[in-house]
Design a protein around this motif. Structure first.
Motif, mmCIF file in Angstrom:
data_model
loop_
_atom_site.group_PDB
_atom_site.id
_atom_site.type_symbol
_atom_site.label_atom_id
_atom_site.label_comp_id
_atom_site.label_asym_id
_atom_site.label_seq_id
_atom_site.Cartn_x
_atom_site.Cartn_y
_atom_site.Cartn_z
ATOM 1 N N GLY A 1 3.165 5.131 5.078
ATOM 2 C CA GLY A 1 2.314 6.121 5.716
ATOM 3 C C GLY A 1 1.433 5.586 6.813
ATOM 4 O O GLY A 1 0.971 4.436 6.755
ATOM 5 N N ARG B 1 0.826 -1.202 0.000
ATOM 6 C CA ARG B 1 0.000 0.000 0.000
ATOM 7 C C ARG B 1 0.867 1.261 0.000
ATOM 8 O O ARG B 1 0.390 2.350 -0.260
ATOM 9 C CB ARG B 1 -0.939 -0.006 1.221
ATOM 10 C CG ARG B 1 -2.137 0.909 1.057
ATOM 11 C CD ARG B 1 -3.031 0.860 2.268
ATOM 12 N NE ARG B 1 -3.562 -0.449 2.547
ATOM 13 C CZ ARG B 1 -4.622 -0.987 1.946
ATOM 14 N NH1 ARG B 1 -5.286 -0.303 1.051
ATOM 15 N NH2 ARG B 1 -5.030 -2.206 2.252
ATOM 16 N N PRO C 1 -3.755 6.398 5.540
ATOM 17 C CA PRO C 1 -3.798 7.844 5.318
ATOM 18 C C PRO C 1 -4.471 8.162 3.982
ATOM 19 O O PRO C 1 -4.416 7.335 3.059
ATOM 20 C CB PRO C 1 -2.326 8.257 5.281
ATOM 21 C CG PRO C 1 -1.534 7.066 5.647
ATOM 22 C CD PRO C 1 -2.398 5.868 5.513
ATOM 23 N N PRO C 2 -5.093 9.348 3.878
ATOM 24 C CA PRO C 2 -5.812 9.660 2.633
ATOM 25 C C PRO C 2 -4.871 9.735 1.426
ATOM 26 O O PRO C 2 -5.223 9.316 0.338
ATOM 27 C CB PRO C 2 -6.475 11.009 2.912
ATOM 28 C CG PRO C 2 -5.923 11.502 4.203
ATOM 29 C CD PRO C 2 -5.229 10.383 4.907
ATOM 30 N N GLN C 3 -3.674 10.277 1.628
ATOM 31 C CA GLN C 3 -2.729 10.392 0.509
ATOM 32 C C GLN C 3 -1.684 9.303 0.641
ATOM 33 O O GLN C 3 -0.863 9.340 1.557
ATOM 34 C CB GLN C 3 -2.012 11.759 0.551
ATOM 35 C CG GLN C 3 -2.916 12.942 0.352
ATOM 36 C CD GLN C 3 -3.573 12.918 -1.033
ATOM 37 O OE1 GLN C 3 -2.963 12.488 -2.006
ATOM 38 N NE2 GLN C 3 -4.826 13.349 -1.084
ATOM 39 N N ILE C 4 -1.727 8.345 -0.224
ATOM 40 C CA ILE C 4 -0.745 7.274 -0.114
ATOM 41 C C ILE C 4 -0.521 6.692 -1.506
ATOM 42 O O ILE C 4 -1.466 6.574 -2.284
ATOM 43 C CB ILE C 4 -1.225 6.201 0.884
ATOM 44 C CG1 ILE C 4 -0.088 5.262 1.255
ATOM 45 C CG2 ILE C 4 -2.411 5.427 0.403
ATOM 46 C CD1 ILE C 4 -0.338 4.501 2.539
ATOM 47 N N SER C 5 0.738 6.419 -1.835
ATOM 48 C CA SER C 5 0.920 5.816 -3.165
ATOM 49 C C SER C 5 1.618 4.468 -3.023
ATOM 50 O O SER C 5 2.629 4.337 -2.327
ATOM 51 C CB SER C 5 1.645 6.757 -4.113
ATOM 52 O OG SER C 5 2.946 6.921 -3.704
#
Ligand code: PLP
Length: 282
Positions: free
Chosen positions: A89, A86, A96-100
């Motif tokens: 973070g 995932r 978390p909302p922003q994760i790459s």
């Protein structure tokens, strides 16, 4: 360099990657033969299916294939492991909302298993460690493999694989393989609605059997079902299929012998992936 992280040569993973912290990800392991990744499309489809079940955004098909081709090129034989986590973070479980996501491709040397495993079959023992029944994770090749690690600790030579049951005594799989058995011309494989990994080679084997006119049934099976089988087989993407010549039942101090039967031979000769993985058995 024989490992790529998001397309870049790299041999380290950030300490905050959730794949490391929580096993938050999935993977697929494929065979490379003469520079080609075998059954690539099936591995891709399994990977994105697993990612979808875990709500991890899928990688780009083109980017991942380019990376796989880069590491497969010029390799007579190798193993590629594709891992999708995932990403980094969050200190706790919450995403978390922003994760790459992190996309890893690792190359390993080809494991040289004895040719006799394919030709004469393997000895299989039964592990004491059990697989937990969990419909929300079943089938997924996720990064939490503690059950298989505990199972794998239990056996070594002369055994080439350990059979794992679930907590209700159903036969599910080997520690690193899926399992089939044949009786009276029919092929049977444990259903995976509670636990187990939906193997790429399992799916290839089912398709091949159907093309050959061999009926295939998937259901719950016990050790007794295996003991009264005509043939037992184990399979995965690196070994193709291995027939079982001896099933060791430690609890009853008994063993049961099998010969390499007509179903194993027919499947072996008709599976393109098997012929590439084990060219000498063609
Ligand atoms: C527990 C388990 N089941 C089944 C398999 C077979 O998967 P595949 O056919 O995709 O290689 C594996 C492969 O490593 C495995 O570890």
């Amino acid at each position: 360099m024989d490992s790529l992280l998001n397309g870049q040569a790299c041999d380290q993973l950030p300490l905050q990657d959730r794949g490391l912290l929580y096993g938050d990800g999935c993977f697929s392991t494929l065979a490379v033969y003469q520079g080609h990744p075998l059954a690539w499309r099936a591995h891709w489809e399994r990977l994105i299916h697993c990612a979808d079940r875990l709500a991890i955004p899928p990688p780009s098909y083109e980017a991942l294939l380019a990376e796989v081709r880069q590491l497969a090129a010029d390799q007579p034989r190798a193993v590629l492991k594709i891992i999708l986590t995932r990403g980094s973070g969050g200190r706790g479980y919450q995403i978390p909302p922003q994760i790459s996501p992190s996309r890893l491709v690792l190359r390993h040397p080809w494991p040289d298993y004895p040719a006799a495993y394919v030709e004469q079959g393997i000895a299989l023992t039964v592990c004491q460690s059990r697989l937990a029944r969990n419909p929300s994770l079943t089938g997924i090749k996720h990064l939490n493999r503690l059950e298989q690690i505990l199972g794998r600790r239990e056996w070594g030579p002369p055994y080439a694989e350990g059979l794992m049951l679930d907590t209700q005594d159903n036969v599910i799989s080997g520690t690193f393989t899926n399992v089939f058995f044949a009786r009276q011309g029919k092929l049977f494989t444990p259903a995976l609605h509670q636990c187990g990994i939906a193997g790429v080679m399992r799916a290839i084997l089912v398709k091949t059997a159907i093309l050959l006119g061999i009926p295939v049934e998937s259901d719950e099976f016990s050790l007794d079902d295996l003991c009264t089988a005509d043939e037992i087989l184990v399979c995965n993407s690196l070994i193709g299929l291995w027939p079982v010549r001896l099933l060791h039942l430690p609890a009853s101090f008994q063993s049961k012998s099998f010969s390499v039967g007509p179903i194993a031979c027919a499947l072996r000769q008709s599976m393109p992936a098997q012929r590439a993985i084990v060219p000498y058995s063609a």
